[in-house]
Design a protein around this motif. Structure first.
Motif, PDB file in Angstrom:
ATOM      1  N   SER A  56       2.197  27.692  17.304  1.00  0.00           N
ATOM      2  CA  SER A  56       2.503  28.586  18.428  1.00  0.00           C
ATOM      3  C   SER A  56       2.577  27.776  19.716  1.00  0.00           C
ATOM      4  N   GLU A  57       1.606  26.877  19.903  1.00  0.00           N
ATOM      5  CA  GLU A  57       1.580  26.064  21.121  1.00  0.00           C
ATOM      6  C   GLU A  57       2.750  25.081  21.155  1.00  0.00           C
ATOM      7  N   ASP A  58       3.171  24.612  19.975  1.00  0.00           N
ATOM      8  CA  ASP A  58       4.263  23.639  19.931  1.00  0.00           C
ATOM      9  C   ASP A  58       5.615  24.237  20.301  1.00  0.00           C
ATOM     10  N   LEU A  59       5.701  25.566  20.389  1.00  0.00           N
ATOM     11  CA  LEU A  59       6.953  26.173  20.850  1.00  0.00           C
ATOM     12  C   LEU A  59       7.208  25.850  22.315  1.00  0.00           C
ATOM     13  N   PHE A  60       6.148  25.426  23.015  1.00  0.00           N
ATOM     14  CA  PHE A  60       6.255  25.117  24.444  1.00  0.00           C
ATOM     15  C   PHE A  60       6.242  23.595  24.625  1.00  0.00           C
ATOM     16  N   HIS A  61       7.151  23.100  25.430  1.00  0.00           N
ATOM     17  CA  HIS A  61       7.151  21.651  25.708  1.00  0.00           C
ATOM     18  C   HIS A  61       7.712  21.418  27.110  1.00  0.00           C
ATOM     19  N   TRP A  62       7.247  20.346  27.736  1.00  0.00           N
ATOM     20  CA  TRP A  62       7.623  20.081  29.122  1.00  0.00           C
ATOM     21  C   TRP A  62       8.975  19.393  29.225  1.00  0.00           C
ATOM     22  N   ASP A  63       9.806  19.910  30.122  1.00  0.00           N
ATOM     23  CA  ASP A  63      11.009  19.213  30.568  1.00  0.00           C
ATOM     24  C   ASP A  63      10.673  18.681  31.948  1.00  0.00           C
ATOM     25  N   ASN A  64      10.400  17.377  32.027  1.00  0.00           N
ATOM     26  CA  ASN A  64       9.927  16.784  33.284  1.00  0.00           C
ATOM     27  C   ASN A  64      11.032  16.475  34.278  1.00  0.00           C
ATOM     28  N   ASP A  65      12.276  16.734  33.899  1.00  0.00           N
ATOM     29  CA  ASP A  65      13.421  16.498  34.793  1.00  0.00           C
ATOM     30  C   ASP A  65      13.346  15.112  35.428  1.00  0.00           C
ATOM     31  N   GLU A  66      13.169  14.121  34.581  1.00  0.00           N
ATOM     32  CA  GLU A  66      12.967  12.757  35.085  1.00  0.00           C
ATOM     33  C   GLU A  66      14.183  12.212  35.816  1.00  0.00           C
ATOM     34  N   ASP A  67      15.385  12.685  35.457  1.00  0.00           N
ATOM     35  CA  ASP A  67      16.593  12.191  36.135  1.00  0.00           C
ATOM     36  C   ASP A  67      16.596  12.572  37.604  1.00  0.00           C
ATOM     37  N   ASN A  68      15.826  13.610  37.940  1.00  0.00           N
ATOM     38  CA  ASN A  68      15.775  14.060  39.346  1.00  0.00           C
ATOM     39  C   ASN A  68      14.367  13.957  39.923  1.00  0.00           C
ATOM     40  N   ASP A  69      13.637  12.977  39.420  1.00  0.00           N
ATOM     41  CA  ASP A  69      12.265  12.743  39.913  1.00  0.00           C
ATOM     42  C   ASP A  69      11.398  13.984  39.813  1.00  0.00           C
ATOM     43  N   GLY A  70      11.624  14.779  38.769  1.00  0.00           N
ATOM     44  CA  GLY A  70      10.756  15.931  38.515  1.00  0.00           C
ATOM     45  C   GLY A  70      10.977  17.105  39.436  1.00  0.00           C
ATOM     46  N   LEU A  71      12.111  17.143  40.122  1.00  0.00           N
ATOM     47  CA  LEU A  71      12.341  18.228  41.087  1.00  0.00           C
ATOM     48  C   LEU A  71      12.388  19.595  40.413  1.00  0.00           C
ATOM     49  N   ASN A  72      12.835  19.615  39.158  1.00  0.00           N
ATOM     50  CA  ASN A  72      12.948  20.903  38.455  1.00  0.00           C
ATOM     51  C   ASN A  72      12.122  20.885  37.176  1.00  0.00           C
ATOM     52  N   VAL A  73      10.921  20.368  37.291  1.00  0.00           N
ATOM     53  CA  VAL A  73      10.050  20.317  36.110  1.00  0.00           C
ATOM     54  C   VAL A  73       9.768  21.748  35.630  1.00  0.00           C
TER      55      VAL A  73
END
Length: 356
Positions: A56-73
């Motif tokens: 259940s928890e693995d359905l969630f994962h972070w998109d850190n938006d690294e290409d934009n320095d995390g602006l839209n994490v």
């Protein structure tokens, strides 16, 4: 027993509430998966109950938006059969906010839906409480993430068409990972609410590695204000590995004392085979005793046992405790380690007259 046999044993229990303690690495998550598979097969291929576990928890994962320095994490969701129910909570975020309020969450959130809203929630953005316009998404801590996911799941349990249709059982596996003691207590409250709402209609199975969480629930069910309602409907078990088998043991008179369980486990290991991860369990035992004595120092316990060279003994215990003890269990102790281990264990029994 194998996992299927454990599942069948749990299924056949007359009690509606089954509380199971197990060390990490024993197979709690796989037990929940086996329970799902076995009950699904008996239900003509249809899910008979609902589950909360590592998957259940693995359905969630972070998109850190690294290409934009995390602006839209943001926290993204993998598609699952739960997406069909997302609209019930995306239309009314208050259902999650009310559950987060119990934890005094220091963040707010916003759902990001798929363009085709029928597909449900694509991700969740989080913000600080003072970011009124929600301009600066943030990444919340691991503990906050666990709390949010748990509240998300609790909200789904209230949705018509899921838990009320797959209503044979509710299987909850360790929702307290990464939580501090206060939040563990609150989570126990939320589970007790689930028990109160559903114990008359479905079997409720709760597994955990956390002795505090286990003890809180067991105490409320057997000794709490409403225990008269639950005592005869509840059973406690310990899931453990013995050689290549899995064992589901009853706790004596439904009283579970953690230090006695540790002593039993270590005594069995001494009689059968000692692995280096048993030092981690020995350290937990020493910490239990030192905490009871009010010192907080495991080394002081060794000193009271009359050992010389306490520092080197604690170094031995700590060195093996800091490995990943529950996952790499195949490293056997050498003869010197076994000798030191048995010397400490036997002194503890001699000094404190433990009966287990």
């Amino acid at each position: 027993m194998n996992l299927t046999e454990v599942v069948n044993k749990i299924s056949e229990m007359k009690e509606a509430i089954v509380l199971i303690y197990a060390f990490n690495g024993t197979g709690k998550t796989q037990l929940s998966v086996a329970y799902k598979n076995v009950t699904k097969e008996k239900n003509e291929g249809q899910h008979a109950g609902v589950y909360y576990n590592a998957y259940s928890e693995d359905l969630f994962h972070w998109d850190n938006d690294e290409d934009n320095d995390g602006l839209n994490v943001k926290l993204s969701l993998l598609p699952s059969n739960l997406n069909q129910f997302h609209s019930f909570i995306s239309d009314d975020p208050q259902v999650i906010e009310s559950k987060l309020a119990l934890y005094n969450a220091r963040f707010k959130f916003e759902f990001n839906l798929f363009e085709d809203i029928e597909k449900g929630i694509e991700s969740i953005s989080f913000y600080t409480l003072d970011d009124e316009d929600k301009n600066n998404p943030i990444k919340i801590s691991r503990g906050e993430e666990s709390i949010f996911i748990w509240c998300f799941y609790l909200a789904l349990l209230d949705v018509d068409g899921w838990a009320d249709e797959q209503d044979a059982h509710l299987f909850i596996d360790d929702p307290v990972s990464s939580l501090d003691e206060n939040n563990i207590f609150i989570t126990a409250d939320t589970i007790f609410d689930q028990i109160e709402s559903h114990y008359e209609k479905k079997k409720i199975i709760i597994t955990t590695h956390h002795i505090g969480f286990f003890s809180i629930l067991a105490n409320r069910l057997f000794n709490g204000e409403k225990s008269g309602r639950y005592r005869n409907l509840t059973t406690c078990r310990v899931l453990k590995r013995s050689g290549g088998d899995i064992v589901l043991e009853e706790t004596k008179r439904n009283v579970f004392l953690y230090h006695l369980h540790l002593l039993q486990v270590l005594n069995e290991a001494i009689n059968e085979q000692l692995y280096t991860y048993h030092f981690a369990l020995l350290r937990q035992l020493l910490e239990n005793i030192s905490s009871f004595q009010g010192s907080g120092s495991s080394g002081r316990v060794l000193g009271k046992l009359g050992f010389e060279g306490v520092e080197s003994l604690m170094e031995l215990v700590n060195t093996h405790s800091h490995k990943t003890p529950y996952y790499y269990q195949t490293e056997m102790m050498n003869e010197t380690e076994q000798s030191d281990f048995k010397m400490i264990f036997n002194k503890l029994i001699e000094m404190y007259h433990f009966k287990f």
